[in-house]
Design a protein around this motif. Structure first.
Motif, mmCIF file in Angstrom:
data_model
loop_
_atom_site.group_PDB
_atom_site.id
_atom_site.type_symbol
_atom_site.label_atom_id
_atom_site.label_comp_id
_atom_site.label_asym_id
_atom_site.label_seq_id
_atom_site.Cartn_x
_atom_site.Cartn_y
_atom_site.Cartn_z
ATOM 1 N N GLU A 1 0.829 -1.208 0.000
ATOM 2 C CA GLU A 1 0.000 0.000 0.000
ATOM 3 C C GLU A 1 0.864 1.259 0.000
ATOM 4 O OE1 GLU A 1 -0.364 -2.338 2.556
ATOM 5 O OE2 GLU A 1 -1.941 -3.435 1.525
ATOM 6 N N LEU A 2 1.944 1.227 0.790
ATOM 7 C CA LEU A 2 2.832 2.379 0.848
ATOM 8 C C LEU A 2 3.585 2.554 -0.471
ATOM 9 C CD1 LEU A 2 3.986 4.676 2.511
ATOM 10 C CD2 LEU A 2 5.702 3.092 3.393
ATOM 11 N N SER B 1 2.517 11.975 -9.748
ATOM 12 C CA SER B 1 1.814 13.256 -9.660
ATOM 13 C C SER B 1 2.793 14.424 -9.667
ATOM 14 C CB SER B 1 0.959 13.303 -8.398
ATOM 15 O OG SER B 1 -0.050 12.340 -8.450
ATOM 16 N N ASP C 1 2.489 1.738 -3.417
ATOM 17 C CA ASP C 1 1.524 2.318 -4.366
ATOM 18 C C ASP C 1 1.361 3.816 -4.131
ATOM 19 O OD1 ASP C 1 1.117 -0.137 -5.557
ATOM 20 O OD2 ASP C 1 -0.776 -0.535 -4.490
ATOM 21 N N SER C 2 1.304 4.220 -2.869
ATOM 22 C CA SER C 2 1.144 5.650 -2.550
ATOM 23 C C SER C 2 2.359 6.455 -2.977
ATOM 24 C CB SER C 2 0.913 5.830 -1.046
ATOM 25 O OG SER C 2 -0.277 5.181 -0.653
ATOM 26 N N VAL D 1 2.248 6.838 -6.746
ATOM 27 C CA VAL D 1 1.261 7.847 -7.151
ATOM 28 C C VAL D 1 1.803 9.249 -6.897
ATOM 29 C CG1 VAL D 1 -1.006 8.817 -6.562
ATOM 30 C CG2 VAL D 1 -0.767 6.368 -6.943
ATOM 31 N N ALA D 2 2.435 9.462 -5.743
ATOM 32 C CA ALA D 2 3.003 10.776 -5.431
ATOM 33 C C ALA D 2 4.119 11.130 -6.410
ATOM 34 C CB ALA D 2 3.525 10.798 -3.995
ATOM 35 N N ALA E 1 -5.995 8.063 -8.753
ATOM 36 C CA ALA E 1 -6.844 7.513 -7.688
ATOM 37 C C ALA E 1 -8.091 6.867 -8.276
ATOM 38 C CB ALA E 1 -7.223 8.610 -6.694
ATOM 39 N N LEU F 1 -3.044 13.235 -9.643
ATOM 40 C CA LEU F 1 -3.366 12.447 -8.456
ATOM 41 C C LEU F 1 -4.803 11.940 -8.525
ATOM 42 C CD1 LEU F 1 -2.393 11.680 -5.471
ATOM 43 C CD2 LEU F 1 -3.801 13.629 -4.814
ATOM 44 N N HIS G 1 -7.101 3.715 -10.215
ATOM 45 C CA HIS G 1 -6.788 2.619 -9.306
ATOM 46 C C HIS G 1 -8.078 2.024 -8.713
ATOM 47 C CE1 HIS G 1 -4.053 0.328 -6.812
ATOM 48 N NE2 HIS G 1 -4.729 0.691 -5.747
#
Length: 125
Positions: A29-30, A40, A32-33, A36-37, A115, A111, A118
């Protein structure tokens, strides 16, 4: 220039590092975050740079939609007004606030797109 045996050793070391069970990794999960950051941020930088590069076109469009041009050859009039004070005149209106606003605009759009993409991908699976 390095020797072929040294290159072979580096390649083998890289392969071992990539397949090592002790390779540091982030939770899914981290990871993926962070991805994404990262994307972005890249979209924000790209968008701000492209918007800055396109300032002459934006100024031409503003003049085309104004009452400063009339009659025939409106495009030529708009171009002449845009570059009336020099070739860099369209860029003189750009401030650091403009760059920050453009960066935020494009990075937040990126972003949001990621989101939703996803979320929809999870629903479709």
């Amino acid at each position: 220039m390095s020797s072929p045996s040294l290159e072979k050793q580096r390649h083998r070391t890289d392969e071992l590092a990539a397949t090592s069970p002790h390779r540091p990794s982030l939770p899914s999960e981290l990871e993926d975050s962070v991805l994404v950051a990262y994307r972005s941020t890249g979209l924000g930088v790209f968008g701000a740079v492209m918007r800055f590069a396109g300032m002459p076109l934006e100024k031409i469009a503003l003049f085309m939609n104004s009452s400063l041009v009339n009659g025939s050859n409106q495009f030529r009039q708009a171009v002449k007004l845009t570059f009336e004070k020099g070739m860099l005149a369209p860029y003189r209106v750009v401030t650091s606030a403009s760059l920050v606003a453009w960066f935020m605009q494009y990075s937040v759009m990126g972003l949001a797109f990621q989101a939703f993409d996803h979320a929809l991908s999870k629903v479709v699976r």
